[in-house]
Design a protein around this motif. Structure first.
Motif, PDB file in Angstrom:
ATOM      1  N   GLU A 296      43.460  34.941  38.406  1.00  0.00           N
ATOM      2  CA  GLU A 296      44.090  33.727  37.910  1.00  0.00           C
ATOM      3  C   GLU A 296      43.056  32.610  37.758  1.00  0.00           C
ATOM      4  O   GLU A 296      42.861  32.076  36.673  1.00  0.00           O
ATOM      5  N   LYS A 297      42.345  32.299  38.821  1.00  0.00           N
ATOM      6  CA  LYS A 297      41.394  31.189  38.801  1.00  0.00           C
ATOM      7  C   LYS A 297      40.064  31.582  38.175  1.00  0.00           C
ATOM      8  O   LYS A 297      39.439  30.777  37.484  1.00  0.00           O
ATOM      9  N   ASP A 298      39.614  32.793  38.424  1.00  0.00           N
ATOM     10  CA  ASP A 298      38.270  33.206  38.031  1.00  0.00           C
ATOM     11  C   ASP A 298      38.304  34.155  36.838  1.00  0.00           C
ATOM     12  O   ASP A 298      37.668  35.204  36.832  1.00  0.00           O
ATOM     13  N   ARG A 299      39.043  33.767  35.827  1.00  0.00           N
ATOM     14  CA  ARG A 299      39.239  34.615  34.654  1.00  0.00           C
ATOM     15  C   ARG A 299      37.937  35.027  33.987  1.00  0.00           C
ATOM     16  O   ARG A 299      37.784  36.137  33.509  1.00  0.00           O
ATOM     17  N   ILE A 305      33.660  41.972  36.450  1.00  0.00           N
ATOM     18  CA  ILE A 305      34.107  42.643  37.671  1.00  0.00           C
ATOM     19  C   ILE A 305      34.652  44.034  37.346  1.00  0.00           C
ATOM     20  O   ILE A 305      34.360  45.021  38.032  1.00  0.00           O
ATOM     21  N   ARG A 306      35.439  44.125  36.295  1.00  0.00           N
ATOM     22  CA  ARG A 306      35.983  45.433  35.902  1.00  0.00           C
ATOM     23  C   ARG A 306      34.844  46.382  35.519  1.00  0.00           C
ATOM     24  O   ARG A 306      34.875  47.560  35.873  1.00  0.00           O
ATOM     25  N   ALA A 307      33.847  45.858  34.804  1.00  0.00           N
ATOM     26  CA  ALA A 307      32.703  46.685  34.427  1.00  0.00           C
ATOM     27  C   ALA A 307      31.939  47.135  35.660  1.00  0.00           C
ATOM     28  O   ALA A 307      31.409  48.262  35.700  1.00  0.00           O
ATOM     29  N   ALA A 308      31.876  46.288  36.686  1.00  0.00           N
ATOM     30  CA  ALA A 308      31.199  46.658  37.931  1.00  0.00           C
ATOM     31  C   ALA A 308      31.932  47.809  38.621  1.00  0.00           C
ATOM     32  O   ALA A 308      31.304  48.702  39.212  1.00  0.00           O
ATOM     33  N   VAL A 309      33.259  47.789  38.565  1.00  0.00           N
ATOM     34  CA  VAL A 309      34.036  48.892  39.133  1.00  0.00           C
ATOM     35  C   VAL A 309      33.725  50.194  38.390  1.00  0.00           C
ATOM     36  O   VAL A 309      33.516  51.248  39.007  1.00  0.00           O
ATOM     37  N   TYR A 330      30.264  37.140  42.271  1.00  0.00           N
ATOM     38  CA  TYR A 330      30.809  35.834  42.611  1.00  0.00           C
ATOM     39  C   TYR A 330      29.709  34.862  43.008  1.00  0.00           C
ATOM     40  O   TYR A 330      29.647  33.721  42.534  1.00  0.00           O
ATOM     41  N   VAL A 331      28.819  35.319  43.895  1.00  0.00           N
ATOM     42  CA  VAL A 331      27.769  34.427  44.406  1.00  0.00           C
ATOM     43  C   VAL A 331      26.819  34.014  43.294  1.00  0.00           C
ATOM     44  O   VAL A 331      26.464  32.838  43.160  1.00  0.00           O
ATOM     45  N   ASP A 340      41.718  34.558  44.661  1.00  0.00           N
ATOM     46  CA  ASP A 340      41.380  35.652  43.751  1.00  0.00           C
ATOM     47  C   ASP A 340      40.322  36.549  44.364  1.00  0.00           C
ATOM     48  O   ASP A 340      40.461  37.772  44.425  1.00  0.00           O
ATOM     49  N   ALA A 341      39.242  35.912  44.810  1.00  0.00           N
ATOM     50  CA  ALA A 341      38.125  36.683  45.364  1.00  0.00           C
ATOM     51  C   ALA A 341      38.544  37.454  46.605  1.00  0.00           C
ATOM     52  O   ALA A 341      38.187  38.620  46.782  1.00  0.00           O
TER      53      ALA A 341
END
Length: 350
Positions: A296-299, A305-309, A330-331, A340-341
């Motif tokens: 929600e917040k970190d769109r 993130i999905r690519a990292a998975v 994130y960092v 979200d995180a």
């Protein structure tokens, strides 16, 4: 002369006994004994996952299986056995005399993330017969002697016979008190004050410590602070593969990963072809409608993130490594750990 610039040379040897198999040529500081049902360390410490490949090389596979330390899926043992002579060369530590004679010279090759992670790993470790985790060789193909000399030559690593980083605040203050120096400040301040104001020979005499340690220099520590732990110790590979995955180039990312992996001893000379049947799996991960929880917040981080998975699935990494790489994203993108995180790291998204 600064505390972390003066070198002292020393050699030590472990003595073998008739009741214990001495494997100094393989793991110099560790000895093992087979009890009939399993294999154990003589010092009583549990055998780590990192020691298993060495023991497999020495013919203890059945004992490891009996002890529940090896399931038959850790490594390709035939490749390991063929690789044993080369491994002995690559995992040999440089002599202390060699390190004493190294001068600071500019290096032609760049310092990559794997170099920096290895520097961070070495920092504070004992020089005489150190236990170096075997994944540095098996998964990253490092030649320990070459790598250490490279770091020393580049001015990023040195040797000291005082390891201030392992001392507690109360010990650091005792040193400062003895030499009539200020006791104020945090641990880093205390260490810096000792380094800048007390000669190495005086400090060594006070502490009575003749053991030698690897120590990152100021320049080395500055580099260490620029990187964050992630899924693997090769951030260049991670980032390039993630970029390809974000562009839906799954074949390119997969080939990049396995080109790197196949060059290292754990998978040496193995050929991997992209499994077309996994397209659907990777597409489902990249599809924002496929997750139970959506950012929600970190769109703006969501696609990465999905690519990292997907990267972790391609590489064969588990949930803990997925969380590490997400935390790095994130960092590095200067995002706070919002709800979200927290949901992502705790696994609700994955």
């Amino acid at each position: 002369m600064g505390l972390f610039t003066k070198l002292f040379c020393k050699k030590e040897r472990n003595q073998a006994t008739t009741a214990i198999k001495d494997f100094n040529s393989i793991t110099p500081s560790t000895q093992y004994i087979e009890t009939g049902s399993s294999i154990q360390r003589v010092d009583g410490k549990p055998i780590s996952d990192e020691e298993v490949p060495y023991l497999m090389q020495l013919g203890y596979e059945k004992a490891l299986q009996k002890g529940g330390l090896y399931t038959g899926q850790s490594l390709n043992t035939s490749n390991i056995n063929r690789d044993l002579p080369e491994k002995k060369v690559h995992t040999a530590m440089p002599s202390y005399q060699d390190l004493c004679n190294i001068s600071l010279t500019p290096i032609d090759e760049p310092i990559l993330s794997t170099d920096i992670f290895f520097l961070k790993y070495l920092d504070g470790r004992i020089l005489e017969h150190p236990d170096i985790a075997q994944y540095w060789y098996y998964d990253y193909g490092l030649n320990y002697s070459v790598e250490i000399k490279k770091l020393v030559s580049a001015g990023l690593l040195t040797i000291t016979n005082i390891n201030l980083k392992k001392l507690k605040v109360v010990d650091l203050k005792n040193i400062l008190r003895h030499f009539d120096l200020s006791l104020s400040g945090k641990k880093d301040d205390l260490q810096k004050r000792i380094i800048e104001n007390i000669r190495l020979d005086e400090l060594s005499s006070f502490l009575g410590d003749t053991t030698h340690y690897f120590s990152a220099t100021n320049e080395g520590n500055a580099l260490i602070e620029t990187i964050y732990d992630s899924a693997i110790y090769n951030l260049e590979l991670e980032n390039e593969a993630i970029t390809l995955i974000m562009g839906n180039n799954y074949v390119g990312a997969y080939n990049l990963i396995w080109k790197f992996k196949s060059q290292n001893p754990a998978n040496k000379n193995l050929n991997f072809e992209y499994p077309q049947h996994r397209d659907a799996e990777f597409h489902s991960i990249m599809d924002s409608h496929a997750f139970f929880y959506t950012l929600e917040k970190d769109r703006e981080l969501e696609t990465k993130i999905r690519a990292a998975v997907v990267f972790c699935r391609m590489y064969g990494l588990g949930q803990d490594n997925i969380k590490k790489i997400i935390k790095r994203i994130y960092v590095e993108n200067h995002h706070e750990f919002s709800n979200d995180a927290k949901n992502i790291i705790s696994g609700r998204l994955l």
